[in-house]
Design an enzyme around this catalytic site. Structure first.
Site, mmCIF file in Angstrom:
data_model
loop_
_atom_site.group_PDB
_atom_site.id
_atom_site.type_symbol
_atom_site.label_atom_id
_atom_site.label_comp_id
_atom_site.label_asym_id
_atom_site.label_seq_id
_atom_site.Cartn_x
_atom_site.Cartn_y
_atom_site.Cartn_z
ATOM 1 C CG ASP A 64 -22.993 68.217 25.402
ATOM 2 O OD1 ASP A 64 -22.834 67.927 26.689
ATOM 3 O OD2 ASP A 64 -22.156 69.024 25.022
ATOM 4 C CG ASP B 209 -21.386 73.092 28.876
ATOM 5 O OD1 ASP B 209 -21.968 74.373 29.304
ATOM 6 O OD2 ASP B 209 -21.365 72.459 29.690
ATOM 7 C CG ASP C 23 -19.565 70.281 21.820
ATOM 8 O OD1 ASP C 23 -20.133 69.859 22.799
ATOM 9 O OD2 ASP C 23 -18.587 71.252 22.141
#
Length: 330
Positions: free
Chosen positions: A16, A18, A214
């Site tokens: 990922d 961000d 995250d």
């Protein structure tokens, strides 16, 4: 480097962006070096992002500016997934009201759709993606079109997005605003749906990818849905405590503090008659109480706690928070 690391046995990392590689315009400390080291251990790299506000080429260019290895085709976005979903459900030339960025407009035009700007043009479908400049008028046009009979697709439903100043509202908050006006849910194209991950793995020719993210509700759930190993990195939205409380489908295989831990041995988690150990930490569950022996600052303590609680509650569709008791090691 030790012969056995967390990466051993995996042939690719699907990361990922961000909260994993960067927060806002700034790279997360250590992330760029960790990504740059993958080629040296013969592990391929792909980026899987729910942010539909920029084209894959723009994302790749930004990653290169930060020093990360990135070719345009290494980036797979939810805008691409949304366009693919449109192409699979609607004939070419269909009118699409795009509530999102110019990058999303480009993706739907690449699959032969016609972009319109108003509900008065009677679009066949509304597609909604993240755009930091999105305002009330665009959301209102989406609601008018959907209530008039247009289908509705959301590129993603992330409720928040990490920025350099903190956590900000994501596309899911704006989708929720439209949902309040139309009283039904959209089809969702990006994470946590599996096709985004399968597309990224196929591009890399990867057979055993590791998904690193995250967020439990998008990255980890999506990787699990795709049948891939997952690692929660604690540099973005979710924490070790939220992993402990996660629904079964959102539980990661690994929990790491940062991307540099990809190059370290992952500590063994051992079960013995209801007692779970990880490093010097231990955990056990009795009568709904989770007792962890160790320091709250020690990630191994949380790993042991997660393993003990997940074994006690193996199947749950809801967030389950145990009563948590911490004990100092003797």
């Amino acid at each position: 480097m030790p012969s056995e690391t967390l990466l051993s046995g995996f042939d690719a990392v699907l990361a990922d962006l961000d909260g994993v590689v960067y927060a806002g315009p700034n790279p997360i400390p250590g992330a760029i070096d960790a990504l740059g080291g993958l080629a040296g251990v013969d592990v391929k790299l792909g980026y899987v992002t729910n942010n539909a506000s920029r084209t894959p080429a723009h994302v790749a260019a930004h990653l290169r500016e930060l020093g990360a290895p990135a070719e345009d085709d290494q980036v797979v976005s939810s805008a691409q997934a949304g366009a693919a979903l449109l192409a699979g459900k609607f004939p070419q030339g269909s009118k699409v009201l795009v509530v999102g960025s110019a990058a999303l407009v480009r993706e739907i035009e690449l699959v032969g759709m016609t972009s319109v700007e108003s509900a008065e043009e009677r679009p066949d479908v509304v597609i909604q993606g993240f755009d930091p400049q999105l305002g009330w008028q665009a959301l209102a046009e989406a609601a008018f079109a959907i209530n008039a009979g247009a289908a509705w697709i959301a590129t993603n439903t992330d409720m928040t997005i990490p920025q350099d100043r903190g956590i900000a509202p994501g596309n899911g908050t704006m989708v929720a605003a439209v949902r309040a006006a139309v009283d039904h849910d959209p089809l969702v194209a990006g994470k946590p749906e599996a096709p985004l991950f399968h597309t990224a793995a196929r591009r890399l020719g990867a057979r055993k990818p590791l998904v690193v993210g995250d967020r439990l509700d998008t990255d980890i759930l999506g990787g699990n849905n795709a049948g891939m190993a997952t690692a929660l990195v604690l540099t973005g939205v979710d924490s070790a405590e939220s992993a402990l409380e996660a629904r079964s489908a959102e539980r990661p295989r690994f929990i790491i503090a940062s991307l540099k831990e990809l190059y370290q041995p992952y500590p063994e988690v051992e079960h013995d008659a209801g007692r779970v150990t990880c490093g010097a930490a231990a955990a056990a569950v009795a009568d709904g109480v989770l007792t962890i022996t160790g320091s709250q600052d020690d990630l191994n303590a949380w790993r042991a706690g997660c393993a003990a609680w997940w074994a006690a509650v193996p199947e749950t569709d809801t967030v389950t928070g145990p009563r948590l008791v911490w004990k100092n090691p003797e």
